[in-house]
Write a protein that holds these residues in place. Structure first.
Motif, PDB file in Angstrom:
ATOM      1  N   ASN A  63       2.723  26.082 -11.547  1.00 52.63           N
ATOM      2  CA  ASN A  63       4.237  25.597 -11.660  1.00 52.63           C
ATOM      3  C   ASN A  63       4.156  24.569 -12.308  1.00 52.63           C
ATOM      4  O   ASN A  63       3.652  23.320 -11.893  1.00 52.63           O
ATOM      5  CB  ASN A  63       4.865  25.606 -10.831  1.00 52.63           C
ATOM      6  CG  ASN A  63       6.020  25.403 -10.656  1.00 52.63           C
ATOM      7  OD1 ASN A  63       6.669  26.002 -11.614  1.00 52.63           O
ATOM      8  ND2 ASN A  63       6.541  24.770  -9.323  1.00 52.63           N
ATOM      9  N   PRO A  77       8.500  27.013  -5.598  1.00 45.07           N
ATOM     10  CA  PRO A  77       8.827  27.528  -6.292  1.00 45.07           C
ATOM     11  C   PRO A  77       8.740  29.013  -5.696  1.00 45.07           C
ATOM     12  O   PRO A  77       7.498  29.512  -5.432  1.00 45.07           O
ATOM     13  CB  PRO A  77       7.208  27.542  -6.748  1.00 45.07           C
ATOM     14  CG  PRO A  77       6.717  26.997  -6.103  1.00 45.07           C
ATOM     15  CD  PRO A  77       7.540  25.759  -4.978  1.00 45.07           C
ATOM     16  N   SER A 137       9.347  31.898  -6.362  1.00 42.59           N
ATOM     17  CA  SER A 137       8.678  33.160  -6.935  1.00 42.59           C
ATOM     18  C   SER A 137       7.361  33.963  -7.280  1.00 42.59           C
ATOM     19  O   SER A 137       6.350  34.272  -6.982  1.00 42.59           O
ATOM     20  CB  SER A 137       9.417  33.080  -8.466  1.00 42.59           C
ATOM     21  OG  SER A 137       8.979  32.305  -9.009  1.00 42.59           O
ATOM     22  N   GLY A 145       4.179  30.237 -14.143  1.00 48.26           N
ATOM     23  CA  GLY A 145       6.046  30.363 -14.390  1.00 48.26           C
ATOM     24  C   GLY A 145       6.437  29.391 -15.369  1.00 48.26           C
ATOM     25  O   GLY A 145       5.605  27.960 -15.754  1.00 48.26           O
ATOM     26  N   CYS A 146       7.543  30.068 -15.651  1.00 44.54           N
ATOM     27  CA  CYS A 146       8.336  29.020 -16.717  1.00 44.54           C
ATOM     28  C   CYS A 146       9.741  29.493 -16.424  1.00 44.54           C
ATOM     29  O   CYS A 146      10.165  30.517 -16.462  1.00 44.54           O
ATOM     30  CB  CYS A 146       7.798  29.563 -18.090  1.00 44.54           C
ATOM     31  SG  CYS A 146       8.108  28.539 -19.518  1.00 44.54           S
ATOM     32  N   LEU A 147      10.444  28.621 -15.690  1.00 46.83           N
ATOM     33  CA  LEU A 147      10.990  28.902 -14.894  1.00 46.83           C
ATOM     34  C   LEU A 147      11.830  28.894 -15.540  1.00 46.83           C
ATOM     35  O   LEU A 147      13.695  29.716 -15.468  1.00 46.83           O
ATOM     36  CB  LEU A 147      11.459  27.877 -13.157  1.00 46.83           C
ATOM     37  CG  LEU A 147      12.775  27.948 -13.070  1.00 46.83           C
ATOM     38  CD1 LEU A 147      13.256  29.736 -12.280  1.00 46.83           C
ATOM     39  CD2 LEU A 147      13.132  27.209 -11.760  1.00 46.83           C
ATOM     40  N   GLY A 190       8.280  34.426 -16.467  1.00 40.49           N
ATOM     41  CA  GLY A 190       9.526  33.549 -16.308  1.00 40.49           C
ATOM     42  C   GLY A 190      10.757  34.115 -17.291  1.00 40.49           C
ATOM     43  O   GLY A 190      10.365  34.647 -18.616  1.00 40.49           O
TER      44      GLY A 190
END
Length: 129
Positions: free
Chosen positions: A7, A22, A24, A78-80, A108
């Motif tokens: 993350n 995080p 997800s 991840g890339c929110l 993401g």
């Protein structure tokens, strides 16, 4: 399979550095564990680094030392939100340079929206989800 889920940290330009879980990645890790894999989450938002010129290097060192210690078979980023993409790309590039045999996956909203362009132009990613 040992899978490191990363993350990324809150970007320096972001006005608000409140912490949030995080979710997800937590769901993904639980599912991976249920299917016999060994996930580990590196939540870089919890690594409070001083906002200095050396901050980027400190995050990269934390990432690489975690990879060396855990020895994952796969690394997932991840890339929110799109504001995290430059950091994710930089960290993935460092990973590919330091650990070229380890596949890199990213997911993401940014990767969902720009999947084709990313796969064509950002060769450090082996897969996107």
């Amino acid at each position: 399979m040992k899978i490191l889920l990363v993350n990324p940290p809150i970007p320096n330009f972001w006005y608000n550095d409140e912490y949030y879980l995080p979710s997800s990645m937590l769901y993904l890790a639980a599912s991976l564990r249920q299917h016999g894999h060994s996930p580990q989450i590196l939540d870089m938002k919890t690594l409070k680094k001083e906002k200095t010129l050396g901050q980027t290097y400190a995050y990269e060192e934390s990432l690489c030392s975690t990879i060396r210690a855990f020895e994952p078979d796969m690394i997932g980023f991840g890339c929110l939100f799109s504001g995290n993409f430059p950091d994710v790309l930089r960290f993935a590039t460092v990973c590919k340079e330091q650990f070229p045999h380890v596949p890199i996956v990213a997911g993401g909203i940014h990767f969902t929206i720009h999947a084709e362009k990313i796969m064509e132009q950002c060769l450090v990613f082996d897969m996107i989800v």
